[in-house]
Design an enzyme around this catalytic site. Structure first.
Site, mmCIF file in Angstrom:
data_model
loop_
_atom_site.group_PDB
_atom_site.id
_atom_site.type_symbol
_atom_site.label_atom_id
_atom_site.label_comp_id
_atom_site.label_asym_id
_atom_site.label_seq_id
_atom_site.Cartn_x
_atom_site.Cartn_y
_atom_site.Cartn_z
ATOM 1 N N VAL A 82 0.878 -1.243 -0.184
ATOM 2 C CA VAL A 82 -0.135 -0.022 -0.087
ATOM 3 C C VAL A 82 0.757 1.338 0.081
ATOM 4 O O VAL A 82 1.921 1.443 0.330
ATOM 5 C CB VAL A 82 -0.869 0.130 1.008
ATOM 6 C CG1 VAL A 82 -1.965 -1.157 1.058
ATOM 7 C CG2 VAL A 82 -0.005 -0.070 2.648
ATOM 8 N N GLU A 83 0.358 2.395 -0.449
ATOM 9 C CA GLU A 83 0.807 3.635 -0.224
ATOM 10 C C GLU A 83 2.283 3.758 -1.272
ATOM 11 O O GLU A 83 3.094 4.510 -0.838
ATOM 12 C CB GLU A 83 1.217 4.108 1.118
ATOM 13 C CG GLU A 83 0.194 4.174 2.111
ATOM 14 C CD GLU A 83 -0.584 5.543 2.025
ATOM 15 O OE1 GLU A 83 -0.544 6.146 1.145
ATOM 16 O OE2 GLU A 83 -1.374 5.732 2.883
ATOM 17 N N GLY A 84 1.955 3.060 -2.476
ATOM 18 C CA GLY A 84 2.907 2.940 -3.256
ATOM 19 C C GLY A 84 3.906 1.861 -2.988
ATOM 20 O O GLY A 84 4.618 1.781 -2.113
#
Length: 818
Positions: A497-499
């Site tokens: 997640v988040e990149g």
């Protein structure tokens, strides 16, 4: 021989001028004087052709019109043909956020006095009180096995506690009922919860990370803040934010979700609004959300707002019960925090649903990039730090409790090779947390937070894998006794997640870092692509020659430091005997990184963006230098004792060895007729520095032993965590057994030695202990305590057994007859 000496003197003069960053005019004069003096050593320097070339070079460099005509303009035109254009989305990503000390490291000349004045954040009284009271109360309520495998959700009373005790309001301003805690306090809160329950930590994390709360607080209109923030602060509103979808994950800028400006009816009145169509997935808290943040591409085909038909990525906030919104289904990512899809078909909302109002239409991408820092720099590294804190404590304790071949498993060197890494990585994560959250107080450093997201979660994965190797079957078998399996199972979530980590390392850290941190590169590209070419050439002339001087200065600096060792490297004024040599090594590697990066950019140009393996390695070097700085800063905050020095030394060795490994891999694969190898020989003529060697066997043994012992570091890593003292709890059982072992270990080892030699009589442990006491092997007063420990030890080693339906736990905890 004299001619060779003259050449050496001229080269040395040039290197000194660039190293000292002497201005072009003064530098030209000094070089001419040295040239003329050297003419007495080498007559060919006085030859008319040599003098004409010297005069021509100096004149062209120092005369603006001649310089631009013969040097700047040809370079400007050539680069204009080969450099790729920067799109609007990429430009917004590059310009979003701020830079911090990572820019100094990339410059090749860190400002150590500035770094010396950076002080780690401490908790305020309110923040400390919240951690000591509300957070501890929450942790007391949590049973992760029950949450994971029985309820597959948080208990209702936990939801109520989170909502109404302010856990969703940490970043909301106090005037709206929030707590406005610092990034460091947010990190401490999330990591403490995570040491007890990942599910609860993620649930509390999201409203305080990328989501409506932060976007509203930063960009919302006053009306939007008044409407939503009090409800979010009190927990009456549960937020989620829809960014990723089936067709757009890491490439979030390519989202296919749309909003079209048009007229429609709301409550019977015709208003100007947007008709939204979207399909989002993997949205945390979506199944229970009452308010939904959305990112989409906004279009204005009828030009109702202005002259542009395509406005760009926009963020809006809508109630979850808006007509046309489909919400409530769940994904199951392996951890039971609320996560699910959101879909919308012909959802009509007014224009004031845009976060920040209609004036912010099309500016959503920049908003998102600037606000990603909370997730990348606070929340996910907090989860990783929690894994380090608990991994250190449980791995060390279990390694001392568990015995094989009549030896604690933690004393085998093969195990110590893993446990030493666990110790060093846990120390590094705590240090990194302090530095990164401190950076967020000065702005939104997008490169620092990208580094933190990638490296913190990768360190978490590494240390949890080591912990699983050491725990063996005890870590594999699921059940309420298992202290390691659930974090292991959930690790891929933080990686993704988040990149996603592959994307973050391959494209963002160096790709964005080079643009944001380089003192000239982005401005040069702007000048090259300027519509006004005349002004662009003027701007480029100053930038290009400043860039050239910067590059040659760093190359000179790297070579000088390689030859002179640490004596010409800088360190902060407040460094000590331990830290100063390491800071000087950071200075040296900073100069190397800057030089190699400029060489790569000069030779590869825009193609470096596609050579992801090369750019990722340069990003690794940059990241490891910042990690080393974090370790040194953290080391200075702990008691100066053997344990602190040993952990810091090992962690620094890991950071520099990984940085050097990345430079060597870059050199091997750079190409261009072996230029990479030439640079390596220039910057490291004597080979790898000693301090950049991987940790030695002695250091592995030292740290492998220390992780099993009480120490200042063990205490420092335990202080932010929730350590259960309940002997029936998965963590508390190991903790209580370890503490009991510390109490009885000398007598227990004496008993084991005698028992191993067949010196003791009896059918049970208690009978043998009593016999040992009669024979003077142990004291009579030790018998009951050692017997109690042995029962605890045996119980601690057991794994859960269930009935055939895997529902009811049936553990046989009684020790067998000896």
């Amino acid at each position: 021989m004299l001619s060779l000496l003259a050449i050496v003197l001229l080269i040395a003069t040039l290197m000194t001028l660039f190293y000292q960053q002497i201005s072009r005019g003064i530098g030209s004069a000094v070089f001419v004087i040295v040239w003329l003096l050297c003419g007495f050593l080498a007559s060919w320097l006085f030859h008319p052709i040599s003098l004409i070339l010297l005069a021509a070079g100096v004149t062209v460099l120092n005369h603006v019109d001649l310089r631009q005509r013969f040097i700047t303009k040809p370079v400007y035109n050539a680069l204009g043909k080969v450099m790729p254009a920067i799109g609007d989305t990429e430009r917004e990503a590059i310009e979003a956020g701020t830079t911090w000390f990572e820019a100094d490291l990339f410059s090749g000349r860190p400002d150590w006095e500035k770094f010396a004045h950076i002080q780690f954040t401490t908790l305020t009284d309110d923040e400390q009180s919240f951690i000591d009271n509300e957070v501890v109360q929450l942790c007391d309520m949590l049973d992760e096995w029950q949450i994971f495998h029985e309820l597959r959700d948080l208990p209702e009373e936990v939801w109520d506690f989170l909502k109404h005790k302010g856990f969703f309001s940490l970043i909301i301003p106090t005037e709206y009922g929030g707590k406005a805690f610092s990034p460091y306090a947010q990190s401490r809160i999330m990591s403490k919860i995570a040491t007890r329950s990942l599910t609860a930590a993620v649930t509390a994390m999201v409203p305080n990370s990328l989501g409506p709360g932060e976007l509203l607080a930063e960009y919302g209109t006053q009306e939007q803040k008044d409407r939503w923030l009090p409800g979010l602060a009190k927990g009456d509103e549960i937020p989620c934010f829809g960014l990723t979808g089936p067709e757009a994950g890491s490439d979030a800028g390519a989202i296919p979700d749309t909003g079209v400006i048009c007229k429609g009816k709301i409550d019977g009145k015709e208003v100007l609004g947007m008709r939204l169509n979207f399909a989002k997935r993997w949205i945390t808290l979506a199944p229970v959300a009452t308010v939904v943040g959305l990112a989409f591409k906004l279009y204005d085909p009828e030009k109702l707002l202005g002259d542009e038909e395509e406005l760009g990525i926009t963020c809006a906030l809508i109630p979850a019960d808006t007509k046309g919104v489909e919400i409530g289904r769940r994904h199951y990512p392996g951890s039971p925090f609320m996560n699910g899809p959101i879909n919308g078909k012909d959802v009509f909302v007014p224009l004031d649903a845009i976060i920040g109002g209609p004036d912010m239409a099309g500016r959503g991408w920049r908003m998102l990039i600037e606000c990603l820092g909370a997730g990348r720099g606070v929340s996910l590294p907090a989860l990783a730090t929690a894994s380090g804190e608990m991994g250190y404590r449980m791995t060390g304790a279990f390694g001392r409790i568990r015995r094989q071949f009549n030896t604690a498993v933690g004393e085998f060197e093969g195990v110590q090779e893993a446990s030493a890494d666990v110790a060093a990585l846990a120390y590094t994560l705590e240090a990194y947390r302090h530095l990164v959250t401190r950076s967020l107080e000065d702005g939104a450093p997008s490169v620092v937070t990208a580094m933190a997201k990638y490296h913190a979660t990768e360190m978490m994965r590494e240390l949890i894998n080591h912990g699983m190797d050491i725990a063996g079957g005890r870590g594999i078998q699921l059940g309420p006794r298992n202290f390691l399996a659930l974090p292991y199972q959930s690790t891929p979530i933080a990686i993704t997640v988040e990149g996603a980590n592959i994307l973050t390392r391959s494209l963002m850290i160096f790709g964005q870092g080079a643009m944001r941190c380089h003192p000239f590169l982005y401005d040069e590209l702007q000048a090259i692509q300027a519509e006004d070419k005349k002004q662009g050439l003027q701007d480029f002339d100053d930038l290009f020659f400043s860039h050239a001087g910067h590059t040659l200065g760093n190359i000179s600096s790297a070579i000088v430091q390689a030859l002179a060792g640490p004596y010409l490297s800088d360190a902060p004024g407040n460094s000590d005997a331990f830290s100063a040599p390491w800071y000087r090594l950071v200075s040296r590697y900073s100069a190397v990184l800057a030089s190699v990066s400029d060489m790569a950019l000069a030779l590869l140009g825009g193609d470096l963006k596609r050579r992801e393996l090369l750019s990722a390695r340069l990003g690794d070097v940059h990241s490891q230098l910042l990690i080393a700085c974090a370790i040194l800063k953290y080391h200075a905050t702990l008691p100066r004792d053997e344990a602190n020095d040993a952990h810091a030394h090992y962690a620094l060795r890991l950071a520099f060895s990984r940085a050097h490994d990345s430079l060597e891999a870059f050199s091997r694969n750079f190409g261009f007729f072996g230029i990479g190898h030439v640079l390596k020989r220039l910057f490291f003529p004597l080979g790898r520095p000693c301090k950049a060697q991987a940790p030695s066997d002695d250091q592995i043994r030292t740290l492998g032993q220390m992780i099993m012992e009480p120490s200042s570091v063990r205490d420092a890593l335990a202080e932010p965590a929730y350590i259960s003292q309940d002997p029936e709890d998965s963590i508390g059982r190991v903790e209580a057994t370890f503490n009991k072992l510390l109490e009885v270990e000398p007598g227990f080892l004496a008993y084991l030695k005698a028992e191993g030699k067949g010196q003791l009589e009896g059918k049970t442990v208690l009978e043998k202990l009593q016999d040992a006491a009669r024979k003077g092997i142990i004291n009579e007063s030790q018998v009951d305590a050692i017997n109690e420990y042995d029962a605890m030890r045996y119980d601690c080693l057991l794994t859960d057994a269930f009935d055939k339906d895997l529902k009811e736990v049936k553990v046989h905890a009684e020790r067998p007859m000896m």
